[in-house]
Each structure stands twice: as C-alpha cells, then as structure tokens.
Scaffold this motif. Sequence first.
Motif, PDB file in Angstrom:
ATOM      1  N   TRP A 103       0.859  -1.188   0.000  1.00  0.00           N
ATOM      2  CA  TRP A 103       0.000   0.000   0.000  1.00  0.00           C
ATOM      3  C   TRP A 103       0.894   1.237   0.000  1.00  0.00           C
ATOM      4  O   TRP A 103       2.018   1.189   0.508  1.00  0.00           O
ATOM      5  CB  TRP A 103      -0.898   0.039   1.247  1.00  0.00           C
ATOM      6  CG  TRP A 103      -1.967  -0.985   1.255  1.00  0.00           C
ATOM      7  CD1 TRP A 103      -3.197  -0.903   0.659  1.00  0.00           C
ATOM      8  CD2 TRP A 103      -1.937  -2.248   1.918  1.00  0.00           C
ATOM      9  NE1 TRP A 103      -3.915  -2.045   0.905  1.00  0.00           N
ATOM     10  CE2 TRP A 103      -3.163  -2.895   1.671  1.00  0.00           C
ATOM     11  CE3 TRP A 103      -0.983  -2.915   2.681  1.00  0.00           C
ATOM     12  CZ2 TRP A 103      -3.462  -4.146   2.167  1.00  0.00           C
ATOM     13  CZ3 TRP A 103      -1.276  -4.171   3.167  1.00  0.00           C
ATOM     14  CH2 TRP A 103      -2.506  -4.771   2.912  1.00  0.00           C
ATOM     15  N   PRO A 104       0.395   2.359  -0.512  1.00  0.00           N
ATOM     16  CA  PRO A 104       1.188   3.588  -0.413  1.00  0.00           C
ATOM     17  C   PRO A 104       1.439   3.901   1.064  1.00  0.00           C
ATOM     18  O   PRO A 104       0.525   3.825   1.880  1.00  0.00           O
ATOM     19  CB  PRO A 104       0.283   4.658  -1.033  1.00  0.00           C
ATOM     20  CG  PRO A 104      -0.788   3.931  -1.761  1.00  0.00           C
ATOM     21  CD  PRO A 104      -0.894   2.577  -1.170  1.00  0.00           C
ATOM     22  N   GLU A 129      -6.988   3.710  13.070  1.00  0.00           N
ATOM     23  CA  GLU A 129      -7.561   4.011  11.762  1.00  0.00           C
ATOM     24  C   GLU A 129      -7.363   5.493  11.453  1.00  0.00           C
ATOM     25  O   GLU A 129      -7.434   6.340  12.345  1.00  0.00           O
ATOM     26  CB  GLU A 129      -9.048   3.666  11.788  1.00  0.00           C
ATOM     27  CG  GLU A 129      -9.733   3.782  10.464  1.00  0.00           C
ATOM     28  CD  GLU A 129     -11.171   3.299  10.531  1.00  0.00           C
ATOM     29  OE1 GLU A 129     -11.869   3.469   9.527  1.00  0.00           O
ATOM     30  OE2 GLU A 129     -11.604   2.769  11.579  1.00  0.00           O
ATOM     31  N   VAL A 130      -7.128   5.805  10.180  1.00  0.00           N
ATOM     32  CA  VAL A 130      -6.915   7.185   9.743  1.00  0.00           C
ATOM     33  C   VAL A 130      -8.069   7.589   8.830  1.00  0.00           C
ATOM     34  O   VAL A 130      -8.430   6.857   7.911  1.00  0.00           O
ATOM     35  CB  VAL A 130      -5.569   7.329   8.985  1.00  0.00           C
ATOM     36  CG1 VAL A 130      -5.352   8.767   8.548  1.00  0.00           C
ATOM     37  CG2 VAL A 130      -4.414   6.852   9.836  1.00  0.00           C
ATOM     38  N   HIS A 131      -8.655   8.754   9.110  1.00  0.00           N
ATOM     39  CA  HIS A 131      -9.758   9.316   8.335  1.00  0.00           C
ATOM     40  C   HIS A 131      -9.375  10.680   7.792  1.00  0.00           C
ATOM     41  O   HIS A 131      -8.588  11.402   8.400  1.00  0.00           O
ATOM     42  CB  HIS A 131     -10.996   9.536   9.222  1.00  0.00           C
ATOM     43  CG  HIS A 131     -11.553   8.299   9.806  1.00  0.00           C
ATOM     44  ND1 HIS A 131     -12.554   7.586   9.208  1.00  0.00           N
ATOM     45  CD2 HIS A 131     -11.256   7.637  10.946  1.00  0.00           C
ATOM     46  CE1 HIS A 131     -12.858   6.546   9.948  1.00  0.00           C
ATOM     47  NE2 HIS A 131     -12.078   6.549  11.019  1.00  0.00           N
ATOM     48  N   LEU A 139      -9.160   6.232   5.213  1.00  0.00           N
ATOM     49  CA  LEU A 139      -7.968   6.253   4.370  1.00  0.00           C
ATOM     50  C   LEU A 139      -7.135   4.989   4.529  1.00  0.00           C
ATOM     51  O   LEU A 139      -6.605   4.460   3.569  1.00  0.00           O
ATOM     52  CB  LEU A 139      -7.112   7.480   4.708  1.00  0.00           C
ATOM     53  CG  LEU A 139      -7.798   8.838   4.586  1.00  0.00           C
ATOM     54  CD1 LEU A 139      -6.911   9.945   5.140  1.00  0.00           C
ATOM     55  CD2 LEU A 139      -8.185   9.114   3.139  1.00  0.00           C
ATOM     56  N   GLY A 140      -6.989   4.538   5.745  1.00  0.00           N
ATOM     57  CA  GLY A 140      -6.155   3.374   6.046  1.00  0.00           C
ATOM     58  C   GLY A 140      -5.852   3.348   7.526  1.00  0.00           C
ATOM     59  O   GLY A 140      -6.703   3.672   8.342  1.00  0.00           O
ATOM     60  N   HIS A 141      -4.611   3.000   7.872  1.00  0.00           N
ATOM     61  CA  HIS A 141      -4.184   2.916   9.272  1.00  0.00           C
ATOM     62  C   HIS A 141      -2.803   3.524   9.434  1.00  0.00           C
ATOM     63  O   HIS A 141      -2.058   3.631   8.463  1.00  0.00           O
ATOM     64  CB  HIS A 141      -4.175   1.457   9.742  1.00  0.00           C
ATOM     65  CG  HIS A 141      -5.535   0.866   9.829  1.00  0.00           C
ATOM     66  ND1 HIS A 141      -6.187   0.326   8.743  1.00  0.00           N
ATOM     67  CD2 HIS A 141      -6.393   0.758  10.873  1.00  0.00           C
ATOM     68  CE1 HIS A 141      -7.378  -0.092   9.117  1.00  0.00           C
ATOM     69  NE2 HIS A 141      -7.534   0.148  10.403  1.00  0.00           N
ATOM     70  N   VAL A 142      -2.471   3.908  10.647  1.00  0.00           N
ATOM     71  CA  VAL A 142      -1.132   4.415  10.949  1.00  0.00           C
ATOM     72  C   VAL A 142      -0.507   3.509  12.004  1.00  0.00           C
ATOM     73  O   VAL A 142      -1.171   3.079  12.949  1.00  0.00           O
ATOM     74  CB  VAL A 142      -1.150   5.897  11.412  1.00  0.00           C
ATOM     75  CG1 VAL A 142      -1.950   6.100  12.670  1.00  0.00           C
ATOM     76  CG2 VAL A 142       0.264   6.442  11.568  1.00  0.00           C
ATOM     77  N   PHE A 143       0.774   3.186  11.776  1.00  0.00           N
ATOM     78  CA  PHE A 143       1.538   2.330  12.682  1.00  0.00           C
ATOM     79  C   PHE A 143       2.826   3.051  13.055  1.00  0.00           C
ATOM     80  O   PHE A 143       3.286   3.935  12.329  1.00  0.00           O
ATOM     81  CB  PHE A 143       1.876   0.995  11.989  1.00  0.00           C
ATOM     82  CG  PHE A 143       0.664   0.272  11.482  1.00  0.00           C
ATOM     83  CD1 PHE A 143      -0.095  -0.508  12.327  1.00  0.00           C
ATOM     84  CD2 PHE A 143       0.272   0.367  10.152  1.00  0.00           C
ATOM     85  CE1 PHE A 143      -1.226  -1.188  11.868  1.00  0.00           C
ATOM     86  CE2 PHE A 143      -0.843  -0.292   9.680  1.00  0.00           C
ATOM     87  CZ  PHE A 143      -1.594  -1.072  10.536  1.00  0.00           C
ATOM     88  N   TYR A 154       1.989   5.671   7.684  1.00  0.00           N
ATOM     89  CA  TYR A 154       0.598   5.854   7.288  1.00  0.00           C
ATOM     90  C   TYR A 154       0.378   4.930   6.093  1.00  0.00           C
ATOM     91  O   TYR A 154       0.857   5.197   4.996  1.00  0.00           O
ATOM     92  CB  TYR A 154       0.313   7.315   6.911  1.00  0.00           C
ATOM     93  CG  TYR A 154       0.247   8.225   8.097  1.00  0.00           C
ATOM     94  CD1 TYR A 154      -0.975   8.524   8.688  1.00  0.00           C
ATOM     95  CD2 TYR A 154       1.402   8.783   8.643  1.00  0.00           C
ATOM     96  CE1 TYR A 154      -1.046   9.358   9.791  1.00  0.00           C
ATOM     97  CE2 TYR A 154       1.336   9.615   9.748  1.00  0.00           C
ATOM     98  CZ  TYR A 154       0.114   9.903  10.311  1.00  0.00           C
ATOM     99  OH  TYR A 154       0.044  10.728  11.402  1.00  0.00           O
ATOM    100  N   CYS A 155      -0.296   3.835   6.325  1.00  0.00           N
ATOM    101  CA  CYS A 155      -0.546   2.801   5.329  1.00  0.00           C
ATOM    102  C   CYS A 155      -1.925   3.095   4.730  1.00  0.00           C
ATOM    103  O   CYS A 155      -2.947   2.852   5.374  1.00  0.00           O
ATOM    104  CB  CYS A 155      -0.485   1.440   6.019  1.00  0.00           C
ATOM    105  SG  CYS A 155      -0.393   0.054   4.911  1.00  0.00           S
TER     106      CYS A 155
END
Length: 167
Positions: A103-104, A129-131, A139-143, A154-155
């Motif tokens: 993923w980007p 989770e990222v919005h 949008l995806g998730h952040v780790f 930020y995946c």
Amino acid sequence: MIRILLLCNLFLWFQLTAGCAQNSNKEKHTSTNVERSDKVEKSDAEWKKLLTEEEYHVMRQQGTERAFTGKYWDYKKKGVYHCAACDLELFDSQTKYKSGTGWPSFWQPIGSETVEEEEDMSLGISRTEVHCARCGGHLGHVFNDGPKPTGLRYCINSVSLQFKAKE
C-alpha cells in the motif's frame, strides 16, 4: 493459485499483526483542526452517487483494497495526494516511501489538521484508523514502525487517494 492466495493472506496478516503489536501503545500523533464550516457531510445515498463502488466500500464502509493492487502503491511521481472524496490535500510525495506492505506509505501527512485518528478493533486487535478530517472518509491505518523523522507508517488505500502532479 490457491497457494499464492494463501501466501498473500499470510503476508497480509503478518503485516497487520506486526504493525498492530507495535501500535498498541501508540499515542495520537495528529489533531483535527479543520473548521466545522469546511466539513463535508453527505448522506449514504449522496456518497454512493459520488464515489465508485470500490471507493464507497473503502472510504465509507472501512474496507481495504488488496495489497499490491492499488494504483499508487509503487507510484513515484512528485506531487500531492488528495482525498478521493473531498479533494483535501493529505500527503506530499516527499513523505512517501517504500514500506514493502503493498500500500502507499507515508511518514507524515501534509498537516496535523488533515487527518484524524480513531481506534479500530475490527480484527480483534487494536489498530489506529486514519480518516480524512474534512469528509471522514476511511484512508487506512497508521503504525509506529515507519522511518525517521517521525517513525510513523501511514498505510493508505490507493482508492482513497487522488494524485495531483506538482507543476
């Protein structure tokens, strides 16, 4: 073919659990400063008309595109990634890096006001989770296993993004 699918699923599970294990003690890294008047609020019916089926599934139903299938996972052009639903600038290509996840991946958003975070327990484990801060699109998730200077990954789903080249 079944072996390949099983290996891909195993790889995806490993990526999710590895990031989640590191992410469980993570603090919030961003805040939301988008003005209330700038918020985009639409009904489900309006979002369904505006977005493609895949965009709706990911951005409004918290879905995920398959790894290594999105148009931006290996994209290298210079520019800015915007929210596919509301056009808010989210990530600069200068913060994009090759994470190997399919993923980007970015080490920071354009500004702390562009994204908001929320705990996600949908897989039975804690993830962040990222919005989009303007329209609330998933949008995806952040780790917290990313590179310096932030240490964040930020995946992001490609389908949640729209790229605009720098002039």
